[in-house]
Design an enzyme around this catalytic site. Structure first.
Site, short mmCIF file in Angstrom:
data_model
loop_
_atom_site.label_atom_id
_atom_site.label_comp_id
_atom_site.label_asym_id
_atom_site.label_seq_id
_atom_site.Cartn_x
_atom_site.Cartn_y
_atom_site.Cartn_z
CG ASP A 269 -1.90 1.12 1.18
OD1 ASP A 269 -1.76 2.26 0.72
OD2 ASP A 269 -3.08 0.75 1.92
CB CYS B 246 -14.11 -9.57 -0.22
SG CYS B 246 -14.03 -11.56 -0.07
CB ALA B 247 -11.70 -4.82 -2.47
CD GLU C 184 -20.26 -7.18 -8.32
OE1 GLU C 184 -21.38 -6.61 -7.62
OE2 GLU C 184 -19.12 -7.38 -7.91
CG HIS D 195 -21.01 -7.06 -4.14
ND1 HIS D 195 -20.48 -6.21 -4.92
CD2 HIS D 195 -20.72 -6.42 -2.87
CE1 HIS D 195 -20.13 -5.16 -4.46
NE2 HIS D 195 -20.09 -5.30 -3.23
N GLY E 44 -20.04 -9.34 0.70
CA GLY E 44 -19.04 -8.91 1.69
C GLY E 44 -19.70 -8.18 2.61
CB ALA E 45 -21.56 -5.06 3.07
P1 NAD Z 1 -10.10 2.24 2.63
O1 NAD Z 1 -10.24 3.53 1.79
O2 NAD Z 1 -10.14 2.30 4.11
O3 NAD Z 1 -8.67 1.40 2.28
C1 NAD Z 1 -8.22 1.24 1.04
C2 NAD Z 1 -6.90 1.18 0.93
O4 NAD Z 1 -6.44 1.08 -0.41
C3 NAD Z 1 -5.93 2.53 1.52
O5 NAD Z 1 -5.03 2.10 2.49
C4 NAD Z 1 -5.40 3.13 0.13
O6 NAD Z 1 -3.89 3.72 0.67
C5 NAD Z 1 -5.36 1.65 -0.44
N1 NAD Z 1 -4.80 1.87 -1.83
C6 NAD Z 1 -5.27 2.80 -2.84
N2 NAD Z 1 -4.65 2.67 -3.84
C7 NAD Z 1 -3.91 1.87 -4.01
C8 NAD Z 1 -3.00 1.28 -4.79
N3 NAD Z 1 -2.79 1.68 -6.15
N4 NAD Z 1 -2.17 0.17 -4.56
C9 NAD Z 1 -2.39 -0.39 -3.19
N5 NAD Z 1 -3.20 -0.01 -2.18
C10 NAD Z 1 -3.85 1.25 -2.63
O7 NAD Z 1 -11.31 1.27 2.12
P2 NAD Z 1 -11.93 0.08 2.81
O8 NAD Z 1 -13.00 0.73 3.83
O9 NAD Z 1 -10.83 -0.84 3.57
O10 NAD Z 1 -12.78 -0.85 1.46
C11 NAD Z 1 -11.71 -1.30 0.68
C12 NAD Z 1 -12.57 -1.74 -0.31
O11 NAD Z 1 -13.46 -2.69 -0.02
C13 NAD Z 1 -13.35 -0.55 -1.22
O12 NAD Z 1 -13.27 -0.94 -2.49
C14 NAD Z 1 -14.84 -0.87 -0.64
O13 NAD Z 1 -15.66 -0.30 -1.51
C15 NAD Z 1 -14.81 -2.50 -0.67
N6 NAD Z 1 -15.87 -3.15 0.12
C16 NAD Z 1 -16.46 -4.05 -0.37
C17 NAD Z 1 -17.41 -4.82 0.26
C18 NAD Z 1 -18.15 -5.99 -0.21
O14 NAD Z 1 -19.44 -6.08 0.04
N7 NAD Z 1 -17.44 -6.84 -0.86
C19 NAD Z 1 -18.01 -4.33 1.43
C20 NAD Z 1 -17.32 -3.37 1.94
C21 NAD Z 1 -16.27 -2.36 1.30
C1 MLT Z 2 -20.42 -1.24 -0.23
O1 MLT Z 2 -19.95 -0.49 -1.40
O2 MLT Z 2 -20.92 -1.01 0.81
C2 MLT Z 2 -20.01 -2.73 -0.31
O3 MLT Z 2 -19.55 -3.12 -1.63
C3 MLT Z 2 -21.42 -3.53 0.00
C4 MLT Z 2 -22.70 -3.34 -0.73
O4 MLT Z 2 -22.54 -3.31 -1.95
O5 MLT Z 2 -23.62 -2.98 0.01
#
Ligand code: NAD
Ligand code: MLT
Length: 532
Positions: free
Chosen positions: A169, A228-229, A259, A279, A281-282
């Site tokens: 990161d 899962c991001a 999706e 999807h 994850g949440a």
């Molecule tokens: P966050 O913003 O707290 O953390 C993201 C991290 O990624 C940061 O530390 C940032 O510095 C880093 N980053 C950005 N660009 C980068 C790069 N090029 N290389 C390496 N690192 C990099 O976000 P979060 O709350 O931890 O969420 C992470 C992801 O998970 C988001 O995309 C969010 O939407 C997703 N998410 C998915 C679900 C789901 O249902 N699957 C649920 C919640 C969040």
């Molecule tokens: C979000 O963006 O919060 C997560 O991907 C989960 C959702 O789709 O609600």
């Protein structure tokens, strides 16, 4: 006032809105045409990811004041169109991090012990003990790509499973990574050393297909991969090839480039070494209640008291402050975004200097907007006008503000220097007339550019013919230039050219530009767009 809930929301959300005195309709799964027909009746719209709030819906929404997303992702909302109509877009970025982290760990354990495959086999009437030999995670290395909110929780939890954690990161300060007990590494080293890899970055211009053929080729043969991001951070075709050829042992995805998806959408679904969830994850009761109650409270506060929280397109300031410094807030956000896109390394310090008449105003909201602009290119929807200063604090970034009534060449000037662990950049901007933000300095270059929308930044030798060749190359590549500024230094052979383009310059065209004679480097930028 009336609110429409158009996606599945935990019941607590509806209860909170009604208790606050709002009239609420729940109408989920509406086709776009039906939503368009009924949206003129509503002051507020609550969504998750299913409802697409595109330009035509916003156009039809004559009374709409606020769109609230229960969760983080706002890729289903046309934010510039909403801003244009003065509609506040807000989200609830804090409520589902633990749940998402637990999902990633669940995926890792399921992969390690073949749980989905063994379940399917038994349900098909078989007892195939030999086929599902698993592996322990104890003592193994987990590589985390993106160690923000969710990545940090994953790191913390798997240390309890006695795993070693390494992370990539580039934006996270070294001390914070160390505090988590995690070793920071480069991306390919992470691929080479990890037994399991879990992705936790947002999808940005820079993370799109960050993990592709080269990354998977560097992974260990028995390593497993989890995302899962966000879909699109990995190249699904490259992952398919790596799994099919047995170059890696397994993969689990919760998120996809398109999706919803099916077997026609992704051949990954045909592979035994691939497991997935749609999807989810949440999707826990706890997380859904958290985000539903947060968004309902925020929307009721805005509709009934005008208080803005967690908005991504409106600063949380009074109309009076907005009237005085609104264009500087816009400028601040633009300069923040530009700073992050030209910076290298992780940000350590931000120095904001306000000079001229502006020094007599409350410039706090300009600083907040700057931080929001700074973090958006790397955190996307997870940052807003409320949590931006908190994110700076959490990342140990020192923010210093200074003011002087004395002005130099401009009536008002905002000069911002950002120091990272790899160097520093200075940008300065002002507002022309009453409304028009302009970038007037980029390090030692003087210029006058509108820092908005898709742009191209070019460093070139100051010789004849460069601008012509650049225009021709972009034109042949189908990119229209809407505005051009040349920035010069006092004594130098180097110039910069900043172009505003109608569309983003695609990577192949960018590489053609960098190969032109006398061009040293070029960078495609995406700056925020604000209503005039
Ligand atoms: P966050 O913003 O707290 O953390 C993201 C991290 O990624 C940061 O530390 C940032 O510095 C880093 N980053 C950005 N660009 C980068 C790069 N090029 N290389 C390496 N690192 C990099 O976000 P979060 O709350 O931890 O969420 C992470 C992801 O998970 C988001 O995309 C969010 O939407 C997703 N998410 C998915 C679900 C789901 O249902 N699957 C649920 C919640 C969040
Ligand atoms: C979000 O963006 O919060 C997560 O991907 C989960 C959702 O789709 O609600």
């Amino acid at each position: 006032m009336k609110v429409l809930i158009s996606d599945n929301l935990a019941p607590i959300g509806e209860e909170i809105l009604k208790k606050a005195g709002l009239e609420v309709d729940v109408n989920t799964g509406l086709p776009p045409e039906e939503l368009k027909a009924i949206i003129p009746d509503y002051d507020g719209l609550v969504i998750r990811s299913a409802t697409k709030v595109r330009e035509d819906i916003i156009e039809a929404a004559t009374k709409l004041k606020v769109v609230g997303r229960a969760g983080i992702g706002l890729d289903n909302v046309d934010i510039p169109a909403a801003s244009e109509k003065g509609i506040v877009v807000m989200n609830a970025p804090d409520g589902n991090a633990t749940t998402a982290a637990e999902h990633a760990i669940t995926m890792m354990m399921s992969l390690a012990r073949n749980i989905p495959q063994a379940t399917a086999s038994m349900k098909a009437g078989k007892w195939e003990k030999k086929n599902f030999m698993g592996r322990e995670v104890t003592g193994k290395t987990l590589g985390i790509v993106g160690i923000g909110r969710i990545g940090s929780i994953v790191a913390n939890r798997v240390q309890g499973l006695q795993m070693k954690v390494i992370a990539y990161d580039p934006f996270m300060p070294e001390e914070l990574v160390q505090k988590l007990g995690v070793e920071r590494v480069e991306l390919l080293e992470l691929a080479q050393r990890s037994d399991f890899i879990s992705v936790h970055t947002p999808l940005t211009k820079d993370t799109h297909h960050l993990l592709s053929t080269d990354f998977f080729a560097n992974m260990k043969k028995d390593a497993m991969f989890i995302d899962c991001a966000r879909g699109g951070v990995l190249d699904e075709e490259a992952l398919y090839e790596a799994l099919k050829e047995g170059r890696i042992a397994g993969a689990a995805l919760d998120v996809f480039e398109k999706e919803p998806t099916t077997l026609e959408g992704t051949p990954l679904l045909s592979l035994d070494s691939f497991i997935c969830t749609p999807h989810l994850g949440a999707s826990t009761t706890e997380a859904q209640e958290n985000v539903a109650s947060a968004i309902a409270e925020q929307m009721a506060d805005y509709l009934l008291k005008g208080a803005v929280r967690n908005a991504v397109n409106v600063p949380s300031v009074s109309d009076e402050v907005l009237a005085k410094i609104g264009p500087y807030i816009t400028l601040g956000e633009m300069l923040g975004s530009l700073h992050m896109q030209i910076a290298r390394g992780s940000v350590e310090e931000v120095n904001l200097e306000f000079s001229g008449e502006l020094a007599d105003q409350d410039t706090g909201p300009v600083a907040v907007a700057f931080l929001k602009g700074l973090f958006t290119p790397i955190l996307q929807d997870a940052v807003n006008f409320v949590n931006a200063p908190l994110i700076a604090k959490e990342r140990g970034i020192k923010v210093v503000e200074a003011k002087t009534q004395q002005s130099s060449d401009f009536t008002n000037l905002v000069r911002i220097t950002v120091k990272t662990n790899e160097g520093s950049n200075m940008l300065a901007g002002t507002v022309f007339g009453k409304q028009e933000p302009r970038l007037v300095r980029l390090n030692s270059f003087c210029l006058e550019a509108l820092p908005a929308g898709p742009m191209l930044l070019v460093y070139n030798k100051n010789v004849p013919g460069v601008i012509g060749a650049l225009g021709t190359t972009l034109g042949e590549g189908g990119v229209n230039i809407s505005r051009m500024t040349v920035g010069r230094q006092q004594v130098s052979e180097q110039n910069i050219i900043l172009l505003n383009t109608d569309t983003q310059v695609p990577p192949e065209l960018l590489s053609q530009v960098t190969q032109l004679d006398h061009i040293d480097s070029a960078m495609a930028l995406q700056l925020p767009v604000h209503a005039a």
